[in-house]
Design a protein around this motif. Structure first.
Motif, short mmCIF file in Angstrom:
data_model
loop_
_atom_site.label_atom_id
_atom_site.label_comp_id
_atom_site.label_asym_id
_atom_site.label_seq_id
_atom_site.Cartn_x
_atom_site.Cartn_y
_atom_site.Cartn_z
N ASP A 1 -8.77 2.06 0.52
CA ASP A 1 -10.13 1.61 0.64
C ASP A 1 -10.35 0.93 -0.59
OD1 ASP A 1 -9.99 3.68 -1.19
OD2 ASP A 1 -11.74 4.78 -0.33
N HIS A 2 -9.37 0.60 -1.23
CA HIS A 2 -9.51 -0.34 -2.35
C HIS A 2 -8.19 -1.14 -2.93
CE1 HIS A 2 -7.28 3.56 -3.84
NE2 HIS A 2 -6.79 2.33 -4.51
N GLY A 3 -8.28 -2.14 -3.88
CA GLY A 3 -7.34 -2.82 -4.02
C GLY A 3 -7.87 -3.93 -5.12
N SER B 1 0.79 -1.24 0.12
CA SER B 1 -0.01 0.09 0.10
C SER B 1 0.81 1.21 -0.01
CB SER B 1 -0.93 0.07 1.22
OG SER B 1 -0.15 0.16 2.47
N ALA B 2 2.18 1.17 -0.07
CA ALA B 2 3.22 2.37 0.16
C ALA B 2 2.79 3.17 1.46
CB ALA B 2 2.76 3.29 -1.06
N GLN C 1 -12.72 -3.53 9.94
CA GLN C 1 -11.63 -3.99 10.73
C GLN C 1 -10.16 -3.71 9.81
OE1 GLN C 1 -13.21 -7.85 11.60
NE2 GLN C 1 -13.27 -7.42 13.87
N ILE C 2 -10.40 -4.25 8.79
CA ILE C 2 -9.08 -4.34 7.84
C ILE C 2 -8.47 -3.09 7.68
CG2 ILE C 2 -8.22 -4.91 5.62
CD1 ILE C 2 -9.97 -7.42 5.65
N THR C 3 -9.62 -1.79 7.59
CA THR C 3 -9.02 -0.52 7.28
C THR C 3 -8.84 0.20 8.48
OG1 THR C 3 -11.20 -0.10 7.26
CG2 THR C 3 -10.28 -0.44 5.17
#
Length: 327
Positions: free
Chosen positions: A105-107, A99-100, A128-130
């Motif tokens: 919020d995307h990928g 993610s640098a 949770q992941i964010t």
């Protein structure tokens, strides 16, 4: 003689080029002065580690405040879990590749967050992941399940957690991740320059952030606000700044000291988001918008911002002062 053969335009070209060069140098000089004085310009953070070779220059890595805050959280979670520097380096290198060091919020497909973890693969809910604290913690939980992870090549250890389609990509981030680990979790430092915060800070937000990472009262106690106010330096206008002071417990030893360093640098990296005006730890201090954003040694710096100044933490203390905002 046609216009294309007129020699006069050719004589003016060197002059125009020289003028353009002077303008360019003036613009570069302006931004360099702005950055050096911390009076304006874009904020930035620099992580520094000791030179790898005797007599060499310190190794550095520059990043935005957003990246620094995320790197600080990843490192602090590893420190709070009692994991070695190698685990922190693996985690940081992974997030740098995925993610640098940005909380995306995307990928690819349903990948999200710092580590591009996927809800569909059991990493957690999107919320949770964010959450950087959660995503770092669950990465470490999977990493420590890898047998002998600390002895594996970084790219192998990271790949056993991530299952990436490009497993060799993690390796190129190892040198920079090592610098970040030293800065946030070891003997290095993190400097953040740019203007001082203009919005008031909230001590409760700072305490909540630290409690989520390090736990409440595990190796530190929080000095009551009344006692803090009696010791705090004063800001503009002479009023005491709100403060959060954490004191290492007597039996904390080296682990508590490692936590303190991580807390202090986490505060600096999150200063813009949380409205932190200055941080003091281990006879050193950092003041937003001053000293080119660098930590200063107590012996080398006169008291500022009031009688006590920013370099007044007692041994085993982390003092975090909050901005009262501009009026």
């Amino acid at each position: 003689m046609s216009e294309t053969r007129d020699p006069r335009p050719r004589r003016r070209r060197p002059l125009r080029a020289a003028v353009g060069l002077l303008v360019l140098l003036a613009v570069i000089g302006y931004f360099a002065v702005q950055r050096a004085s911390n009076g304006g310009g874009a904020p930035y953070c620099v992580a520094s580690a000791q030179a790898s070779a005797p007599g060499g220059s310190p190794e550095t890595y520059e990043m935005s405040p957003e990246q620094a805050a995320n790197a600080a959280t990843i490192a602090a979670v590893g420190v709070a879990k009692g994991l070695p520097d190698r685990a922190v380096t693996i985690a940081l290198a992974t997030a740098m590749q995925e993610s640098a060091l940005r909380n995306l919020d995307h990928g690819d497909r349903d990948s999200l967050g710092l580590f591009q973890q996927r809800p569909s693969m059991g990493w957690g809910t999107p919320a949770q992941i964010t959450d950087p604290v959660y995503s770092a913690a669950i990465f470490y939980d999977h990493l420590v399940d890898v047998p002998g992870y600390s002895r594996l090549p970084l790219t192998v250890a990271a790949q056993k957690v991530q299952r990436s389609g490009y497993p060799q990509a993690y390796a190129k981030h190892e040198p920079d991740a090592t610098v970040l680990t030293a800065a946030f979790a070891g003997a290095g430092s993190v400097d953040c320059g740019g203007p001082a915060p203009t919005e008031p800070g909230d001590p409760q937000r700072v305490r909540d952030g630290l409690d989520r990472i390090f736990g409440k009262g595990s190796l530190h106690s929080v000095r009551p606000p009344g006692e803090q106010a009696g010791r705090a330096g004063s800001g503009a206008g002479g009023a005491a700044e709100p403060e959060v002071t954490l004191v290492e417990k007597s039996d904390g030893g080296g682990t508590a000291a490692r936590h303190s360093r991580a807390m202090a640098h986490w505060a600096v990296a999150n200063s813009r988001e949380l409205g932190i005006s200055r941080v003091s730890y281990d006879r050193r201090g950092w003041v937003a918008g001053q000293d080119r954003g660098r930590w200063q040694e107590q012996a080398a710096a006169p008291a500022k911002n009031g009688a006590n100044g920013p370099y007044d933490a007692a041994p085993g203390e982390v003092r975090i002062f909050l901005s009262r905002g501009t009026r």
